[in-house]
Design a protein around this motif. Structure first.
Motif, PDB file in Angstrom:
ATOM      1  N   GLU A 263       0.815  -1.209   0.000  1.00 23.32           N
ATOM      2  CA  GLU A 263       0.000   0.000   0.000  1.00 23.32           C
ATOM      3  C   GLU A 263       0.854   1.267   0.000  1.00 23.32           C
ATOM      4  O   GLU A 263       2.018   1.264   0.410  1.00 23.32           O
ATOM      5  CB  GLU A 263      -0.942   0.010   1.201  1.00 23.32           C
ATOM      6  CG  GLU A 263      -0.257   0.027   2.554  1.00 23.32           C
ATOM      7  CD  GLU A 263      -1.237  -0.039   3.717  1.00 23.32           C
ATOM      8  OE1 GLU A 263      -2.364  -0.545   3.512  1.00 23.32           O
ATOM      9  OE2 GLU A 263      -0.884   0.407   4.823  1.00 23.32           O
ATOM     10  N   ASN A 264       0.241   2.322  -0.542  1.00 21.41           N
ATOM     11  CA  ASN A 264       0.817   3.661  -0.480  1.00 21.41           C
ATOM     12  C   ASN A 264       2.203   3.723  -1.119  1.00 21.41           C
ATOM     13  O   ASN A 264       3.199   4.045  -0.485  1.00 21.41           O
ATOM     14  CB  ASN A 264       0.882   4.149   0.969  1.00 21.41           C
ATOM     15  CG  ASN A 264       1.213   5.634   1.061  1.00 21.41           C
ATOM     16  OD1 ASN A 264       0.985   6.383   0.114  1.00 21.41           O
ATOM     17  ND2 ASN A 264       1.745   6.049   2.194  1.00 21.41           N
TER      18      ASN A 264
ATOM     19  N   SER B 108      -3.528  -1.455  -1.982  1.00 18.02           N
ATOM     20  CA  SER B 108      -4.305  -0.222  -1.907  1.00 18.02           C
ATOM     21  C   SER B 108      -3.383   0.987  -1.988  1.00 18.02           C
ATOM     22  O   SER B 108      -2.192   0.922  -1.668  1.00 18.02           O
ATOM     23  CB  SER B 108      -5.116  -0.165  -0.607  1.00 18.02           C
ATOM     24  OG  SER B 108      -4.264  -0.095   0.527  1.00 18.02           O
ATOM     25  N   GLY B 109      -3.954   2.091  -2.429  1.00 20.54           N
ATOM     26  CA  GLY B 109      -3.238   3.359  -2.434  1.00 20.54           C
ATOM     27  C   GLY B 109      -2.051   3.409  -3.362  1.00 20.54           C
ATOM     28  O   GLY B 109      -1.072   4.106  -3.082  1.00 20.54           O
ATOM     29  N   LEU B 110      -2.121   2.714  -4.515  1.00 21.12           N
ATOM     30  CA  LEU B 110      -1.025   2.778  -5.486  1.00 21.12           C
ATOM     31  C   LEU B 110      -1.311   3.886  -6.504  1.00 21.12           C
ATOM     32  O   LEU B 110      -2.437   4.042  -6.970  1.00 21.12           O
ATOM     33  CB  LEU B 110      -0.859   1.454  -6.221  1.00 21.12           C
ATOM     34  CG  LEU B 110      -0.471   0.219  -5.402  1.00 21.12           C
ATOM     35  CD1 LEU B 110      -0.078  -0.919  -6.338  1.00 21.12           C
ATOM     36  CD2 LEU B 110       0.647   0.514  -4.421  1.00 21.12           C
ATOM     37  N   ASN B 111      -0.272   4.637  -6.842  1.00 19.91           N
ATOM     38  CA  ASN B 111      -0.309   5.587  -7.945  1.00 19.91           C
ATOM     39  C   ASN B 111       0.663   5.098  -9.006  1.00 19.91           C
ATOM     40  O   ASN B 111       1.866   5.051  -8.779  1.00 19.91           O
ATOM     41  CB  ASN B 111       0.087   6.989  -7.466  1.00 19.91           C
ATOM     42  CG  ASN B 111      -0.984   7.616  -6.602  1.00 19.91           C
ATOM     43  OD1 ASN B 111      -2.103   7.853  -7.035  1.00 19.91           O
ATOM     44  ND2 ASN B 111      -0.646   7.885  -5.339  1.00 19.91           N
TER      45      ASN B 111
ATOM     46  N   ILE C 227      -7.754  -5.261  -4.772  1.00 22.96           N
ATOM     47  CA  ILE C 227      -7.045  -4.066  -5.230  1.00 22.96           C
ATOM     48  C   ILE C 227      -7.988  -2.882  -5.039  1.00 22.96           C
ATOM     49  O   ILE C 227      -9.110  -2.897  -5.558  1.00 22.96           O
ATOM     50  CB  ILE C 227      -6.652  -4.191  -6.712  1.00 22.96           C
ATOM     51  CG1 ILE C 227      -5.810  -5.450  -6.942  1.00 22.96           C
ATOM     52  CG2 ILE C 227      -5.884  -2.955  -7.176  1.00 22.96           C
ATOM     53  CD1 ILE C 227      -5.644  -5.815  -8.407  1.00 22.96           C
ATOM     54  N   SER C 228      -7.566  -1.861  -4.302  1.00 23.43           N
ATOM     55  CA  SER C 228      -8.493  -0.778  -4.002  1.00 23.43           C
ATOM     56  C   SER C 228      -7.800   0.579  -3.993  1.00 23.43           C
ATOM     57  O   SER C 228      -6.580   0.680  -3.837  1.00 23.43           O
ATOM     58  CB  SER C 228      -9.172  -1.019  -2.645  1.00 23.43           C
ATOM     59  OG  SER C 228      -8.222  -0.974  -1.591  1.00 23.43           O
ATOM     60  N   ASP C 229      -8.624   1.619  -4.188  1.00 27.74           N
ATOM     61  CA  ASP C 229      -8.218   3.011  -3.980  1.00 27.74           C
ATOM     62  C   ASP C 229      -6.900   3.345  -4.684  1.00 27.74           C
ATOM     63  O   ASP C 229      -5.976   3.888  -4.074  1.00 27.74           O
ATOM     64  CB  ASP C 229      -8.088   3.303  -2.475  1.00 27.74           C
ATOM     65  CG  ASP C 229      -9.359   2.967  -1.724  1.00 27.74           C
ATOM     66  OD1 ASP C 229     -10.438   3.435  -2.139  1.00 27.74           O
ATOM     67  OD2 ASP C 229      -9.285   2.210  -0.729  1.00 27.74           O
ATOM     68  N   SER C 230      -6.843   3.015  -5.964  1.00 23.59           N
ATOM     69  CA  SER C 230      -5.613   3.242  -6.716  1.00 23.59           C
ATOM     70  C   SER C 230      -5.890   4.028  -7.992  1.00 23.59           C
ATOM     71  O   SER C 230      -6.968   3.927  -8.576  1.00 23.59           O
ATOM     72  CB  SER C 230      -4.951   1.897  -7.068  1.00 23.59           C
ATOM     73  OG  SER C 230      -4.522   1.231  -5.892  1.00 23.59           O
TER      74      SER C 230
END
Length: 446
Positions: free
Chosen positions: A208-209, A231-234, A257-260
């Protein structure tokens, strides 16, 4: 007697409540990934999902509390120059060996710049290890550095209970590979380039992140792994960078897989052979080729994927929206798939199934109806999908003549052309196509 009746009534209520709660908590946490054939939009399982969310919060809190007691192993203490110009690979290897061998430790990458050649962080390791990446890791751009392994840059393999995080950046420095790709330079032979970050044969993995950019080819790949949370991948690369998939899933089961946010030159998310119980939520995708299942069946292979759910996505300016792609002549199946709650904006092929894919550069394409086998596609639901298409055809099902797509459901679909005109739907060889609620466009041939 009245007191006895009251006690019996209270005890009965307690038993009923206990049975209900216990039964709810025993529900398989992966059932929410499978396709439900009810016309209702609600997936159900709210009680379990809330309990699961609370459990995750408790685990995160326990992990945070325990982190203070973990030994910190700083790569700078093992000789890293951190100037972005000198190879720091050996320092990272030494620090990793210490973390892996000792357990109860964190590999710390501070907010500095590090140049790295290909590295494999291998297990098995002693329990409870983490990797905290706060700085910038930049890949060596000399292809000769990848002579021993031309397919990978950073690899984590055979590790259980690994946690990778930190807000740092992994820069694949892929320009030299893009320039020499056959897709950019027709004079060059077609060959694979390194994947920037690979997790291979990992179990109970959390990532994450992180920022992952300019990969040589695929940005991050999860393969042969189980029980994965991402999660939280850019993820970012130029729109014209070739084969730079964002997140690639192969032979992996039980992955969330979330919030990316993903924008590359190829698929934002690609899900291929052997993947089961894959859920992607709250994904922003664009530019790129959309969210894809496949390709499957290349080289007449037998490929199987099942239990795929994309729930909540914003897709803009991409070549495809949600796609299933299979090669001619392959075998196997893609089943129990659900795409729901998706916004499309200026997407060329918002909803597409291509069961007749063929790369003419590699082999002659078969004639329609001549195929002896196909990757069968069945039980696919498209629900609550709206927005605009950059082409006249917003829904396209190009299925096999001998092995048609089966049980395709469209529910609450509203897609129009970018300029506001009505879009079209083309459906070839679909068996048991159904509509629920408002669906526009609809296939003229069913």
């Amino acid at each position: 007697m009245a007191l006895l009746k009251h006690l019996l009534f209270s005890f009965t209520i307690f038993i009923i409540s206990f049975v209900f709660c216990y039964g709810s908590l025993q529900e398989d946490p992966l059932t929410s990934i499978y396709v439900h054939h009810s016309p209702s939009v609600d997936d159900g399982g709210t009680l379990f999902k809330n309990f699961n969310k609370q459990s995750a919060n408790v685990l995160s809190l326990n992990r945070f509390e325990k982190r203070g007691s973990l030994k910190k192993v700083n790569v700078n203490d093992y000789g890293a120059k951190r100037n972005g110009d000198t190879d720091d690979s050996e320092a990272f290897k030494k620090a990793w060996d210490e973390v892996c061998d000792s357990g109860e430790a964190i590999l710390v990458v501070p907010k500095d710049n590090y140049l790295l050649k290909p590295i494999r962080f291998s297990g098995p390791c002693k329990p409870n290890i983490e990797v905290q990446i706060s700085g910038t890791l930049e890949a060596a751009d000399d292809p000769s550095d990848y002579d021993e392994d031309s397919r990978h840059w950073l690899v984590f393999d055979k590790i259980k209970n690994l946690y990778v995080y930190g807000g740092g950046t992994l820069d694949g420095n892929g320009k030299v590979w893009w320039e020499n790709s056959c897709k950019k330079n027709k004079k060059q032979p077609c060959k694979d380039a390194p994947t920037a970050l690979t997790f291979d044969s990992c179990e109970d993995l959390t990532v994450e992140n992180l920022n992952i950019e300019n990969a040589q080819q695929i940005h991050v790949s999860f393969q042969d792994s189980e029980n994965v949370k991402v999660s939280g991948l850019n993820v970012n690369a130029p729109e014209d960078s070739p084969n730079t998939d964002g997140i690639h899933v192969t032979k992996t089961k039980n992955i969330q897989i979330s919030d990316s946010v993903i924008g590359t030159g190829d698929d934002c998310i690609s899900i291929v052979h052997g993947s089961k119980n894959v859920e992607a939520t709250n994904i922003t995708c664009g530019p790129g080729h959309g969210i894809s299942i496949g390709s499957l069946g290349a080289g007449k292979s037998k490929d199987v994927v099942s239990g795929i759910k994309v729930n909540g996505a914003k897709i803009f300016g991409t070549k495809n929206g949600v796609r299933i792609k299979t090669w001619q002549g392959g075998s196997g199946s893609a089943s129990d798939i659900k795409f729901q709650n998706i916004e499309m904006n200026n997407v060329t092929n918002p909803i597409i199934i291509n069961q007749n894919y063929c790369d003419k550069k590699k082999r002659p394409c078969q004639k329609a109806g001549s195929e002896k086998s196909a990757v069968e596609i069945k039980n696919v639901v498209y629900e609550n999908i709206s927005g605009t298409s950059a082409s006249e055809v917003a829904v396209k099902f190009d299925c096999s003549e001998k092995f048609p797509c089966q049980k395709i459901k469209l529910q609450n679909i509203d897609l129009a052309c970018e300029g506001g005109d009505d879009a079209e739907a083309l459906c070839n060889n679909v068996d048991k196509l159904s509509y629920i609620g408002h669906v526009k466009p609809r296939c003229s041939k069913e």
